[in-house]
Scaffold this motif. Structure first.
Motif, PDB file in Angstrom:
ATOM      1  N   PRO A 299     -34.471 -12.426 -46.681  1.00  0.00           N
ATOM      2  CA  PRO A 299     -35.670 -12.260 -47.511  1.00  0.00           C
ATOM      3  C   PRO A 299     -35.807 -13.342 -48.574  1.00  0.00           C
ATOM      4  O   PRO A 299     -36.907 -13.844 -48.813  1.00  0.00           O
ATOM      5  CB  PRO A 299     -35.480 -10.889 -48.160  1.00  0.00           C
ATOM      6  N   ALA A 300     -34.704 -13.729 -49.185  1.00  0.00           N
ATOM      7  CA  ALA A 300     -34.770 -14.788 -50.198  1.00  0.00           C
ATOM      8  C   ALA A 300     -35.191 -16.101 -49.556  1.00  0.00           C
ATOM      9  O   ALA A 300     -35.982 -16.856 -50.122  1.00  0.00           O
ATOM     10  CB  ALA A 300     -33.412 -14.936 -50.877  1.00  0.00           C
ATOM     11  N   ARG A 301     -34.700 -16.388 -48.366  1.00  0.00           N
ATOM     12  CA  ARG A 301     -35.067 -17.595 -47.648  1.00  0.00           C
ATOM     13  C   ARG A 301     -36.549 -17.619 -47.308  1.00  0.00           C
ATOM     14  O   ARG A 301     -37.220 -18.632 -47.460  1.00  0.00           O
ATOM     15  CB  ARG A 301     -34.227 -17.664 -46.378  1.00  0.00           C
ATOM     16  N   LEU A 302     -37.072 -16.481 -46.845  1.00  0.00           N
ATOM     17  CA  LEU A 302     -38.491 -16.417 -46.489  1.00  0.00           C
ATOM     18  C   LEU A 302     -39.384 -16.572 -47.712  1.00  0.00           C
ATOM     19  O   LEU A 302     -40.374 -17.297 -47.680  1.00  0.00           O
ATOM     20  CB  LEU A 302     -38.793 -15.112 -45.768  1.00  0.00           C
ATOM     21  N   VAL A 303     -39.032 -15.876 -48.791  1.00  0.00           N
ATOM     22  CA  VAL A 303     -39.836 -15.978 -50.014  1.00  0.00           C
ATOM     23  C   VAL A 303     -39.825 -17.414 -50.520  1.00  0.00           C
ATOM     24  O   VAL A 303     -40.859 -17.950 -50.909  1.00  0.00           O
ATOM     25  CB  VAL A 303     -39.330 -14.989 -51.087  1.00  0.00           C
ATOM     26  N   LEU A 304     -38.669 -18.062 -50.493  1.00  0.00           N
ATOM     27  CA  LEU A 304     -38.579 -19.459 -50.925  1.00  0.00           C
ATOM     28  C   LEU A 304     -39.442 -20.358 -50.045  1.00  0.00           C
ATOM     29  O   LEU A 304     -40.168 -21.212 -50.541  1.00  0.00           O
ATOM     30  CB  LEU A 304     -37.129 -19.930 -50.894  1.00  0.00           C
ATOM     31  N   GLY A 305     -39.380 -20.148 -48.739  1.00  0.00           N
ATOM     32  CA  GLY A 305     -40.169 -20.969 -47.830  1.00  0.00           C
ATOM     33  C   GLY A 305     -41.663 -20.787 -48.021  1.00  0.00           C
ATOM     34  O   GLY A 305     -42.440 -21.744 -47.981  1.00  0.00           O
TER      35      GLY A 305
ATOM     36  N   THR B 230     -43.251 -19.635 -50.775  1.00  0.00           N
ATOM     37  CA  THR B 230     -43.747 -19.985 -52.107  1.00  0.00           C
ATOM     38  C   THR B 230     -43.514 -21.451 -52.449  1.00  0.00           C
ATOM     39  O   THR B 230     -44.348 -22.063 -53.106  1.00  0.00           O
ATOM     40  CB  THR B 230     -43.089 -19.107 -53.182  1.00  0.00           C
ATOM     41  N   ALA B 231     -42.403 -22.013 -52.022  1.00  0.00           N
ATOM     42  CA  ALA B 231     -42.088 -23.397 -52.386  1.00  0.00           C
ATOM     43  C   ALA B 231     -42.356 -24.374 -51.256  1.00  0.00           C
ATOM     44  O   ALA B 231     -42.224 -25.572 -51.446  1.00  0.00           O
ATOM     45  CB  ALA B 231     -40.620 -23.497 -52.810  1.00  0.00           C
ATOM     46  N   GLY B 232     -42.725 -23.861 -50.086  1.00  0.00           N
ATOM     47  CA  GLY B 232     -42.964 -24.746 -48.953  1.00  0.00           C
ATOM     48  C   GLY B 232     -44.239 -25.552 -49.122  1.00  0.00           C
ATOM     49  O   GLY B 232     -45.193 -25.143 -49.787  1.00  0.00           O
ATOM     50  N   ASP B 233     -44.261 -26.723 -48.510  1.00  0.00           N
ATOM     51  CA  ASP B 233     -45.435 -27.592 -48.566  1.00  0.00           C
ATOM     52  C   ASP B 233     -46.440 -27.173 -47.500  1.00  0.00           C
ATOM     53  O   ASP B 233     -46.064 -26.944 -46.349  1.00  0.00           O
ATOM     54  CB  ASP B 233     -45.031 -29.044 -48.303  1.00  0.00           C
ATOM     55  N   PRO B 234     -47.719 -27.103 -47.844  1.00  0.00           N
ATOM     56  CA  PRO B 234     -48.712 -26.799 -46.818  1.00  0.00           C
ATOM     57  C   PRO B 234     -48.854 -27.976 -45.854  1.00  0.00           C
ATOM     58  O   PRO B 234     -48.726 -29.134 -46.251  1.00  0.00           O
ATOM     59  CB  PRO B 234     -50.002 -26.564 -47.607  1.00  0.00           C
TER      60      PRO B 234
ATOM     61  N   ARG C  32     -46.588 -23.653 -43.420  1.00  0.00           N
ATOM     62  CA  ARG C  32     -45.830 -24.046 -44.611  1.00  0.00           C
ATOM     63  C   ARG C  32     -44.515 -24.624 -44.114  1.00  0.00           C
ATOM     64  O   ARG C  32     -43.851 -24.041 -43.273  1.00  0.00           O
ATOM     65  CB  ARG C  32     -45.523 -22.853 -45.506  1.00  0.00           C
ATOM     66  N   THR C  33     -44.162 -25.789 -44.611  1.00  0.00           N
ATOM     67  CA  THR C  33     -42.869 -26.384 -44.272  1.00  0.00           C
ATOM     68  C   THR C  33     -41.962 -26.241 -45.476  1.00  0.00           C
ATOM     69  O   THR C  33     -42.335 -26.576 -46.598  1.00  0.00           O
ATOM     70  CB  THR C  33     -43.003 -27.874 -43.898  1.00  0.00           C
ATOM     71  N   GLY C  34     -40.815 -25.694 -45.252  1.00  0.00           N
ATOM     72  CA  GLY C  34     -39.868 -25.478 -46.340  1.00  0.00           C
ATOM     73  C   GLY C  34     -38.488 -25.978 -45.964  1.00  0.00           C
ATOM     74  O   GLY C  34     -38.297 -26.565 -44.898  1.00  0.00           O
ATOM     75  N   PRO C  35     -37.527 -25.707 -46.821  1.00  0.00           N
ATOM     76  CA  PRO C  35     -36.171 -26.184 -46.555  1.00  0.00           C
ATOM     77  C   PRO C  35     -35.527 -25.514 -45.348  1.00  0.00           C
ATOM     78  O   PRO C  35     -34.542 -25.989 -44.825  1.00  0.00           O
ATOM     79  CB  PRO C  35     -35.418 -25.851 -47.841  1.00  0.00           C
ATOM     80  N   PHE C  36     -36.080 -24.385 -44.895  1.00  0.00           N
ATOM     81  CA  PHE C  36     -35.486 -23.654 -43.777  1.00  0.00           C
ATOM     82  C   PHE C  36     -36.360 -23.666 -42.538  1.00  0.00           C
ATOM     83  O   PHE C  36     -36.182 -22.860 -41.642  1.00  0.00           O
ATOM     84  CB  PHE C  36     -35.196 -22.217 -44.197  1.00  0.00           C
TER      85      PHE C  36
END
Length: 150
Positions: A26-32, A34-38, A90-94
């Motif tokens: 869940p923390a990984r998904l929320v981070l991706g 909210t902080a992921g680039d569109p 959304r592209t994120g760290p994960f």
């Protein structure tokens, strides 16, 4: 001895919780989300993988962020209906995600536990500190009362 055991149980429980993935995903998904680039992605292929009890889909494609960075690979949340279409991701760290933040609602019951574990540890330490200070106050020097002798 008992308090050392309780402390070890708390730490072991917290480590087991995070190691099991209950708190990480869940923390990984929320981070991706909210902080992921569109970005805009072109879904190029989707395949259904049918196991004995579970049917899953694996879609891949290429994407370009607003900054001009390009990438390709797996796109989580894409369906065979998206094959050949452009979709917002959304592209994120994960990785990359097409689904909205509400898509994985099954994982969110773990979020209160992410809050509860630090709170419970704080309460345990606080009560331990209060008991220790109460014991030191009780065992302090006793006030002497004057005796009257006739």
């Amino acid at each position: 001895m008992r308090q050392t055991l309780l402390k070890g149980l708390w730490i072991s429980g917290a480590l087991l919780f995070f190691a099991s993935g209950c708190g990480v995903l869940p923390a990984r998904l929320v981070l991706g989300f909210t902080a992921g680039d569109p970005a805009t992605a072109q879904v190029t292929s989707c395949m259904r993988d049918s196991n004995s009890k579970v049917t899953s889909k694996a879609c891949s494609g290429t994407w370009r962020t607003d900054d001009g960075e390009q990438g390709s690979g797996h796109i989580s949340g894409a369906t065979p209906d998206d094959n050949g279409r452009e979709v917002e991701i959304r592209t994120g760290p994960f990785g990359t995600y097409i689904e909205p933040i509400t898509a994985n609602w099954q994982l969110y019951p773990a979020i209160p536990a992410l809050i509860w574990i630090p709170y419970a540890l704080w309460r345990h330490r606080r009560s331990k500190r209060l008991r220790r200070s109460a014991r030191s106050t009780d065992s302090g020097p006793q006030a002497q009362t004057p005796s009257t002798s006739a």
